[in-house]
Motif scaffolding. Structure first.
Motif, mmCIF file in Angstrom:
data_model
loop_
_atom_site.group_PDB
_atom_site.id
_atom_site.type_symbol
_atom_site.label_atom_id
_atom_site.label_comp_id
_atom_site.label_asym_id
_atom_site.label_seq_id
_atom_site.Cartn_x
_atom_site.Cartn_y
_atom_site.Cartn_z
ATOM 1 N N GLY A 196 0.774 -1.205 0.044
ATOM 2 C CA GLY A 196 0.107 -0.050 -0.044
ATOM 3 C C GLY A 196 0.706 1.385 0.003
ATOM 4 O O GLY A 196 0.131 2.447 -0.181
ATOM 5 N N ASP A 197 2.016 1.179 0.277
ATOM 6 C CA ASP A 197 2.896 2.388 0.441
ATOM 7 C C ASP A 197 3.155 3.024 -0.980
ATOM 8 O O ASP A 197 3.141 2.076 -2.020
ATOM 9 C CB ASP A 197 4.289 2.021 0.847
ATOM 10 C CG ASP A 197 4.515 1.860 2.361
ATOM 11 O OD1 ASP A 197 3.588 2.253 3.078
ATOM 12 O OD2 ASP A 197 5.418 1.485 2.680
ATOM 13 N N THR A 198 3.070 4.070 -1.260
ATOM 14 C CA THR A 198 3.508 4.883 -2.561
ATOM 15 C C THR A 198 4.827 5.105 -2.964
ATOM 16 O O THR A 198 5.255 5.964 -1.835
ATOM 17 C CB THR A 198 2.361 6.165 -2.766
ATOM 18 O OG1 THR A 198 1.024 5.801 -2.416
ATOM 19 C CG2 THR A 198 2.618 6.669 -3.946
ATOM 20 N N VAL A 199 5.270 4.889 -3.820
ATOM 21 C CA VAL A 199 6.904 4.938 -4.135
ATOM 22 C C VAL A 199 7.115 5.615 -5.381
ATOM 23 O O VAL A 199 6.278 5.484 -6.280
ATOM 24 C CB VAL A 199 7.256 3.584 -3.525
ATOM 25 C CG1 VAL A 199 7.536 3.082 -2.279
ATOM 26 C CG2 VAL A 199 7.043 2.678 -4.572
ATOM 27 N N VAL A 200 8.552 6.135 -5.503
ATOM 28 C CA VAL A 200 8.960 6.579 -6.776
ATOM 29 C C VAL A 200 10.294 6.045 -6.846
ATOM 30 O O VAL A 200 11.103 5.853 -5.826
ATOM 31 C CB VAL A 200 8.788 7.946 -6.780
ATOM 32 C CG1 VAL A 200 9.566 8.708 -5.601
ATOM 33 C CG2 VAL A 200 9.241 8.673 -8.317
ATOM 34 N N LEU A 201 10.774 5.705 -8.232
ATOM 35 C CA LEU A 201 11.921 5.168 -8.609
ATOM 36 C C LEU A 201 12.418 5.830 -9.698
ATOM 37 O O LEU A 201 11.825 6.283 -10.594
ATOM 38 C CB LEU A 201 12.107 3.778 -8.780
ATOM 39 C CG LEU A 201 13.484 3.227 -9.330
ATOM 40 C CD1 LEU A 201 13.536 1.708 -8.823
ATOM 41 C CD2 LEU A 201 13.643 3.258 -10.513
ATOM 42 N N ASN A 202 13.844 6.484 -9.511
ATOM 43 C CA ASN A 202 14.555 6.992 -10.570
ATOM 44 C C ASN A 202 16.073 6.605 -10.632
ATOM 45 O O ASN A 202 16.562 6.370 -9.801
ATOM 46 C CB ASN A 202 14.959 8.404 -10.310
ATOM 47 C CG ASN A 202 13.356 9.352 -9.996
ATOM 48 O OD1 ASN A 202 13.163 9.778 -8.793
ATOM 49 N ND2 ASN A 202 12.835 9.512 -11.000
ATOM 50 N N GLY A 203 16.209 6.021 -11.867
ATOM 51 C CA GLY A 203 17.501 5.376 -12.013
ATOM 52 C C GLY A 203 18.071 4.322 -11.536
ATOM 53 O O GLY A 203 17.276 3.247 -11.778
ATOM 54 N N TRP A 204 19.162 4.101 -10.931
ATOM 55 C CA TRP A 204 19.928 2.708 -10.609
ATOM 56 C C TRP A 204 19.997 1.674 -11.537
ATOM 57 O O TRP A 204 19.919 0.414 -11.255
ATOM 58 C CB TRP A 204 19.046 2.192 -9.361
ATOM 59 C CG TRP A 204 18.891 2.895 -7.990
ATOM 60 C CD1 TRP A 204 17.789 3.674 -7.333
ATOM 61 C CD2 TRP A 204 20.044 3.355 -7.250
ATOM 62 N NE1 TRP A 204 18.186 4.347 -6.308
ATOM 63 C CE2 TRP A 204 19.570 4.352 -6.259
ATOM 64 C CE3 TRP A 204 21.440 3.049 -7.369
ATOM 65 C CZ2 TRP A 204 20.575 4.676 -5.224
ATOM 66 C CZ3 TRP A 204 22.285 3.476 -6.243
ATOM 67 C CH2 TRP A 204 21.783 4.245 -5.307
ATOM 68 N N GLY A 205 20.017 2.175 -12.835
ATOM 69 C CA GLY A 205 20.251 1.084 -13.611
ATOM 70 C C GLY A 205 18.916 0.411 -14.204
ATOM 71 O O GLY A 205 19.055 -0.572 -15.153
ATOM 72 N N VAL A 206 17.972 0.835 -13.711
ATOM 73 C CA VAL A 206 16.448 0.239 -14.242
ATOM 74 C C VAL A 206 16.344 0.667 -15.595
ATOM 75 O O VAL A 206 16.616 1.891 -16.003
ATOM 76 C CB VAL A 206 15.458 0.912 -13.119
ATOM 77 C CG1 VAL A 206 14.149 0.491 -13.865
ATOM 78 C CG2 VAL A 206 15.743 0.027 -11.877
ATOM 79 N N GLY A 207 15.997 -0.222 -16.275
ATOM 80 C CA GLY A 207 15.515 0.399 -17.811
ATOM 81 C C GLY A 207 16.794 -0.135 -18.779
ATOM 82 O O GLY A 207 16.626 0.146 -19.812
ATOM 83 N N GLU A 208 17.985 -0.386 -18.057
ATOM 84 C CA GLU A 208 19.144 -0.634 -18.616
ATOM 85 C C GLU A 208 19.745 -1.827 -18.385
ATOM 86 O O GLU A 208 20.013 -2.642 -19.307
ATOM 87 C CB GLU A 208 20.322 0.676 -18.234
ATOM 88 C CG GLU A 208 19.690 2.068 -18.240
ATOM 89 C CD GLU A 208 20.845 2.938 -17.987
ATOM 90 O OE1 GLU A 208 21.991 2.981 -18.493
ATOM 91 O OE2 GLU A 208 20.463 3.705 -17.130
ATOM 92 N N ARG A 209 19.982 -2.202 -17.107
ATOM 93 C CA ARG A 209 20.357 -3.633 -16.658
ATOM 94 C C ARG A 209 19.285 -4.434 -15.938
ATOM 95 O O ARG A 209 19.427 -5.509 -15.896
ATOM 96 C CB ARG A 209 21.441 -3.366 -15.796
ATOM 97 C CG ARG A 209 22.536 -2.655 -16.303
ATOM 98 C CD ARG A 209 24.003 -2.565 -15.480
ATOM 99 N NE ARG A 209 23.538 -1.786 -14.371
ATOM 100 C CZ ARG A 209 23.866 -0.507 -14.198
ATOM 101 N NH1 ARG A 209 24.516 0.030 -15.270
ATOM 102 N NH2 ARG A 209 23.790 0.091 -13.070
#
Length: 326
Positions: free
Chosen positions: A80-93
């Motif tokens: 139920g927590d609302t979160v945000v992600l930017n970067g960390w190689g996500v979408g690349e690795r």
């Protein structure tokens, strides 16, 4: 779940919208129901294959996303927590946000400030978060609104648009460099006080030019960055965060050793957790949400491939928000 999937079979590069079971998602200790993602310059490079952004195949692109936790094996987040992600190689690795679900490492997530909806978070996205990191660099260096003009390059793009909006609200005098003079009215609506055609700073730079800028936020690189450094005032700072014009820096050491100009690299991908929190906390207080809405365009997941081509062609202004939930 549905997601964009990039495959490279026998050097045949292809991106398609596909449907598959979420059990195929890579390892991670938090599962997120992705509500919105963004379409960034790096995503467009990955989707089109114009640059070797993707490190392994198959890959779900999308360097950022916002949504709700639906499963967690970490004590940092609960369902139920609302979160945000930017970067960390996500979408690349590691499979990214341009799909309906994502499984990631809890350390890559931050709680989304209550000031924002998940859609607003992706209207900001990695571009806006990077813009805030650049503004923080200027502030850290002591640049104040009455010190003089701040130059923002690539002004009509995602980073540039948010940077202008932030700087204008904070009281800075902002000048916008763009290759799209037709966007002048749009840039003025964000708070810029003047427009400079990109051609004026795209030619090879002299070692030093006339001092003008108290600070610069640059997303272009190459000759534009070299010219920006050469025309920054004594003791000023240039925050560099992009390479839309090239990875080279064909300039001189003269601005740095004769004028004390600082060149600060701004990285959003591996940025430490504390600095991420600082950036998002400041965005919650310093970004005009009505202005954010004016620079945001909504698209569907199935539109992302064609919009990526337009983004690389310089035909998109502001931010593209991708609705991933059905």
């Amino acid at each position: 779940m549905k997601a964009l999937l990039i495959e490279n079979n026998n050097n045949v590069y292809q991106t398609e919208l596909k449907e598959f079971d979420d059990s195929l998602l890579p390892e991670g200790n938090v599962m997120v129901e992705v509500e919105y993602s963004g379409l960034n310059y790096k995503d467009a490079l990955a989707i089109t294959g114009k640059s070797p952004v993707v490190r392994q195949f198959p890959m779900v692109p999308g360097i950022d996303f916002a949504g709700k936790v639906i499963q967690s094996d970490s004590d940092k987040f609960k369902e139920g927590d609302t979160v945000v992600l930017n970067g960390w190689g996500v979408g690349e690795r590691h499979w990214g946000g341009l799909g309906q679900r994502a499984r990631v490492n809890a350390d890559w997530l931050i709680p989304l400030p209550s000031a924002f909806t998940t859609r607003q978070a992706m209207a900001i996205g990695t571009a806006g978060y990077t813009a805030m990191l650049c503004v923080l660099e200027l502030e850290k260096h002591g640049v104040k609104p009455d010190d003089g003009e701040i130059l923002v390059t690539g002004a009509a793009g995602g980073v540039g648009s948010v940077a202008i909006a932030l700087l204008a609200k904070l009281g800075y005098q902002v000048m916008a460099l763009t290759g799209r003079p037709s966007e002048a009215d749009y840039l003025k609506s964000l708070g810029t006080q003047g427009i400079i055609d990109r051609s004026e700073m795209s030619e090879p730079s002299r070692p030093l030019g006339k001092e003008r800028w108290a600070g610069v936020i640059d997303v272009v690189g190459s000759h534009v960055l070299a010219n920006a450094c050469a025309t920054t005032k004594y003791g000023g700072i240039v925050a560099a965060c992009g390479l839309a014009g090239g990875m080279d820096l064909p300039g001189s050491v003269a601005p740095f050793i004769l004028r004390g100009v600082k060149l600060a690299g701004v990285d959003s991908v591996m940025c430490p957790y504390e600095k991420r929190l600082e950036a998002w906390t400041r965005l919650a207080t310093d970004l005009d949400l009505e202005l954010l809405e004016s620079l945001t365009t909504d698209i569907q997941l199935e539109d992302a491939i064609e919009k990526s081509k337009a983004l690389l062609a310089g035909e998109i202004r502001g931010r593209l928000v991708v609705k991933t939930s059905s």
